[in-house]
Design a protein around this motif. Structure first.
Motif, short mmCIF file in Angstrom:
data_model
loop_
_atom_site.label_atom_id
_atom_site.label_comp_id
_atom_site.label_asym_id
_atom_site.label_seq_id
_atom_site.Cartn_x
_atom_site.Cartn_y
_atom_site.Cartn_z
N VAL A 70 -46.03 -94.32 17.17
CA VAL A 70 -46.42 -94.13 15.76
C VAL A 70 -47.97 -94.41 15.58
O VAL A 70 -48.71 -93.49 15.02
N VAL A 71 -48.41 -95.30 16.14
CA VAL A 71 -49.80 -95.85 16.29
C VAL A 71 -50.99 -94.79 17.04
O VAL A 71 -51.77 -94.25 16.41
N PHE A 72 -50.49 -94.56 18.22
CA PHE A 72 -51.40 -93.91 19.21
C PHE A 72 -50.93 -92.47 19.65
O PHE A 72 -51.75 -91.59 20.31
N GLY A 73 -49.73 -92.21 19.05
CA GLY A 73 -49.23 -90.79 19.54
C GLY A 73 -50.02 -89.73 19.17
O GLY A 73 -50.02 -88.60 19.94
N GLY A 74 -50.75 -89.80 18.08
CA GLY A 74 -51.65 -88.63 17.70
C GLY A 74 -52.40 -88.06 18.71
O GLY A 74 -53.04 -86.97 18.77
N GLN A 129 -51.68 -102.62 7.99
CA GLN A 129 -51.04 -101.43 7.68
C GLN A 129 -52.12 -100.12 7.35
O GLN A 129 -52.27 -99.26 7.90
N ALA A 130 -53.14 -100.62 6.71
CA ALA A 130 -54.29 -99.80 6.57
C ALA A 130 -55.03 -99.27 7.80
O ALA A 130 -55.45 -98.03 8.11
N LEU A 131 -55.11 -100.24 8.75
CA LEU A 131 -55.87 -99.86 9.86
C LEU A 131 -54.88 -99.01 10.63
O LEU A 131 -55.53 -97.91 11.24
N VAL A 179 -54.06 -93.30 12.79
CA VAL A 179 -53.24 -92.17 12.81
C VAL A 179 -54.00 -90.92 12.11
O VAL A 179 -54.11 -90.01 12.89
N ALA A 180 -54.75 -91.44 10.93
CA ALA A 180 -55.65 -90.06 10.33
C ALA A 180 -56.75 -89.70 11.47
O ALA A 180 -56.90 -88.67 11.67
#
Length: 124
Positions: A21-25, A96-98, A103-104
């Protein structure tokens, strides 16, 4: 013993899911197809945090721990394994914001790379 193994395996899969979820993008920078599974998992991951949806992995781990004779998870997966251990509880909102920023950035970088790739003339 089987339920203990199931609980531990589910915990490992859950950590892998969170890493995705965090790094897959960022994988989509090289493999554009990866954006679609990442989009789905990121929406699910954020919705469990923002809207309190129950994660099936948490449910499986909790039930397996109970069947193994251990106490189940008193809180959610993130609250049990990350909050207060990896980062102080008072920084949960900041974390959570980080994650949202990471992701963005991964999605923006993927879009930029796709645009650059589309504008490049084909090599013969």
């Amino acid at each position: 013993m089987g339920y203990r193994i199931l609980a531990d395996a589910t915990m490992v899969v859950h950590f892998a899911f969170l890493a995705w979820v965090v790094f897959g993008g960022f994988l989509a920078w090289r493999r554009p197809w990866a954006i679609w599974p990442h989009l789905l998992t990121a929406v699910w991951g954020f919705s469990t945090v923002l809207f309190g949806f129950n994660c099936p992995l948490t449910w499986v781990e909790d039930r397996a721990r109970e069947q193994a004779g251990s106490a189940g998870l008193e809180r959610g997966f993130i609250d049990t394994y990350l909050t207060g251990i990896i980062y102080p509880e008072r920084y949960a909102g900041l974390m959570q914001a980080l994650v949202a920023v990471v992701v963005a950035v991964s999605w923006a970088g993927a879009a930029y790379r796709w645009r650059v790739r589309a504008q490049r003339p084909e090599l013969s």
